[in-house]
Motif scaffolding. Sequence first.
Motif, PDB file in Angstrom:
ATOM      1  N   ALA A 153      -1.457   4.578   2.976  1.00  0.00           N
ATOM      2  CA  ALA A 153      -0.218   5.196   2.505  1.00  0.00           C
ATOM      3  C   ALA A 153      -0.069   6.649   2.967  1.00  0.00           C
ATOM      4  O   ALA A 153       1.005   7.034   3.447  1.00  0.00           O
ATOM      5  N   ASN A 166      -6.211   1.188   0.477  1.00  0.00           N
ATOM      6  CA  ASN A 166      -4.814   1.191   0.907  1.00  0.00           C
ATOM      7  C   ASN A 166      -4.093   2.447   0.431  1.00  0.00           C
ATOM      8  O   ASN A 166      -3.322   3.064   1.167  1.00  0.00           O
ATOM      9  N   ARG A 167      -4.355   2.819  -0.818  1.00  0.00           N
ATOM     10  CA  ARG A 167      -3.680   3.989  -1.381  1.00  0.00           C
ATOM     11  C   ARG A 167      -4.224   5.289  -0.797  1.00  0.00           C
ATOM     12  O   ARG A 167      -3.488   6.264  -0.633  1.00  0.00           O
ATOM     13  N   ALA A 222       0.825  -1.209   0.000  1.00  0.00           N
ATOM     14  CA  ALA A 222       0.000   0.000   0.000  1.00  0.00           C
ATOM     15  C   ALA A 222       0.859   1.259   0.000  1.00  0.00           C
ATOM     16  O   ALA A 222       0.564   2.230  -0.715  1.00  0.00           O
ATOM     17  N   ASN A 273      -8.887   2.566  -4.232  1.00  0.00           N
ATOM     18  CA  ASN A 273      -8.094   1.645  -3.411  1.00  0.00           C
ATOM     19  C   ASN A 273      -7.951   2.211  -1.996  1.00  0.00           C
ATOM     20  O   ASN A 273      -7.264   3.216  -1.806  1.00  0.00           O
ATOM     21  N   GLY A 332      -4.692  11.168  -2.618  1.00  0.00           N
ATOM     22  CA  GLY A 332      -3.608  10.749  -1.746  1.00  0.00           C
ATOM     23  C   GLY A 332      -2.768  11.912  -1.273  1.00  0.00           C
ATOM     24  O   GLY A 332      -2.382  11.974  -0.103  1.00  0.00           O
ATOM     25  N   ARG A 389       4.251   5.617  -5.393  1.00  0.00           N
ATOM     26  CA  ARG A 389       4.488   5.512  -6.828  1.00  0.00           C
ATOM     27  C   ARG A 389       3.488   6.334  -7.632  1.00  0.00           C
ATOM     28  O   ARG A 389       3.843   7.032  -8.574  1.00  0.00           O
ATOM     29  N   SER A 390       2.218   6.217  -7.263  1.00  0.00           N
ATOM     30  CA  SER A 390       1.175   6.974  -7.972  1.00  0.00           C
ATOM     31  C   SER A 390       0.178   7.505  -6.942  1.00  0.00           C
ATOM     32  O   SER A 390      -0.871   6.904  -6.719  1.00  0.00           O
ATOM     33  N   PRO A 391       0.544   8.588  -6.303  1.00  0.00           N
ATOM     34  CA  PRO A 391      -0.264   9.078  -5.184  1.00  0.00           C
ATOM     35  C   PRO A 391      -1.658   9.537  -5.575  1.00  0.00           C
ATOM     36  O   PRO A 391      -2.622   9.290  -4.863  1.00  0.00           O
ATOM     37  N   ASP A 442       2.463   1.636  -3.445  1.00  0.00           N
ATOM     38  CA  ASP A 442       1.466   2.090  -4.425  1.00  0.00           C
ATOM     39  C   ASP A 442       1.170   3.577  -4.251  1.00  0.00           C
ATOM     40  O   ASP A 442       1.042   4.323  -5.224  1.00  0.00           O
ATOM     41  N   GLY A 443       1.057   3.986  -2.972  1.00  0.00           N
ATOM     42  CA  GLY A 443       0.742   5.393  -2.714  1.00  0.00           C
ATOM     43  C   GLY A 443       1.871   6.325  -3.098  1.00  0.00           C
ATOM     44  O   GLY A 443       1.634   7.428  -3.597  1.00  0.00           O
TER      45      GLY A 443
END
Length: 375
Positions: free
Chosen positions: A259, A254-255, A142, A252, A154, A148-150, A145-146
């Motif tokens: 994150a 998680n993102r 998570a 998502n 995010g 890498r592509s917030p 991912d956050g």
Amino acid sequence: MNAFTQSQFLEISEQADQQVISLRDDWTFDHVSDLEDALHGFGPAGASSVQFRCGGLQNIDIAGAWVLHKRALELRAEGIPTDFAGFKAAHFKFLDHIAETGFKPDDTESGNGRREAVADRIRRLGRATTHWVSDLGAIGQAILDGVRSPGVLGVKETVRQLQLVGLNAVPIVALICFLIGLVTAYQGALQLTQFGATTFVVDLVAISVLREMGVIMEAIMVAGRSGSAFAASLGSMNLNQETDALRVMGLNPNRILIAPRVVALVIALPLLTIVADIAGLAGGWVLCVTTLDMSTPLFLSRLQGAADLSTFFVGLVKAPVFALLIGAVGTLRGMQVQSSSEELGRMTTVAVVQSIFLVVLADGVFTIIFARLGL
């Protein structure tokens, strides 16, 4: 049928090769000790089986049923079959309840019981370890991912969390660490003054605050403040099915939820560590100036000689690791809340306790590593 033993609580007779034990009086909690003595005061005397009968039994409760069931299991372990007859439904329900719980006193005493208990503990430890590794992997994924592509959501959530866990925590962190520095200087002065080494109070405060006290006290406060907040907020979202709603909308959780919180904590904790260090040194300075009659230039001179940048960075490098531990545990426990508000409270408590434990454990590991490296 010949009766050969009689007491207040039981009458023992034998018929052919069967021993019959007729219960009498009250088999209740008040008589547990006497009941155990009465039951263990006889042996099968060559009988091939033992039968327990209601006889003159007046009352029985869960304690009396437990004593009776335990004795029956002990006889069975010796190879003597036992059974129960003539019990009223009101009496037998307690024996049924004890039997349903699966109580077996011999399990913990026999070799097989011990082996089963050890095997069960190993299986539970394995399952717990598997869950931990899986959960930590999910948290790590998570975070990656956050980062890498917030996305817009995010970034906004990360900024909001930075304010909550970082900016809003500055006053309490500064106050507590100021008092810690003050107390450390005072306790050091009480001892060092006896040897005429008052100026070394500055060395004591500088090294203890910069290397250990500043970062660990600030991490413990953040664990209690932000770690519990992470668990409580995410747990509430789970209970209210808000995380499910995010998934339905194609987002998502998680993102969006995990994150930003962990990333904000990793950014905020080193900055709070600097605040804690400054506040701790300020507390030591106040005591030295007001109580030890030490001038500010002398304090700063001793401070510069006692601590260099390596001392400061030894404490600062711990902060991101502490942040990852606090953020991972807080978000993990929050996402594990599923059923009730009681579970929410329990998981929040677990998050705080585990976070503090891991912070102290990690600090010990850092201490050993730095000692080996000569830092």
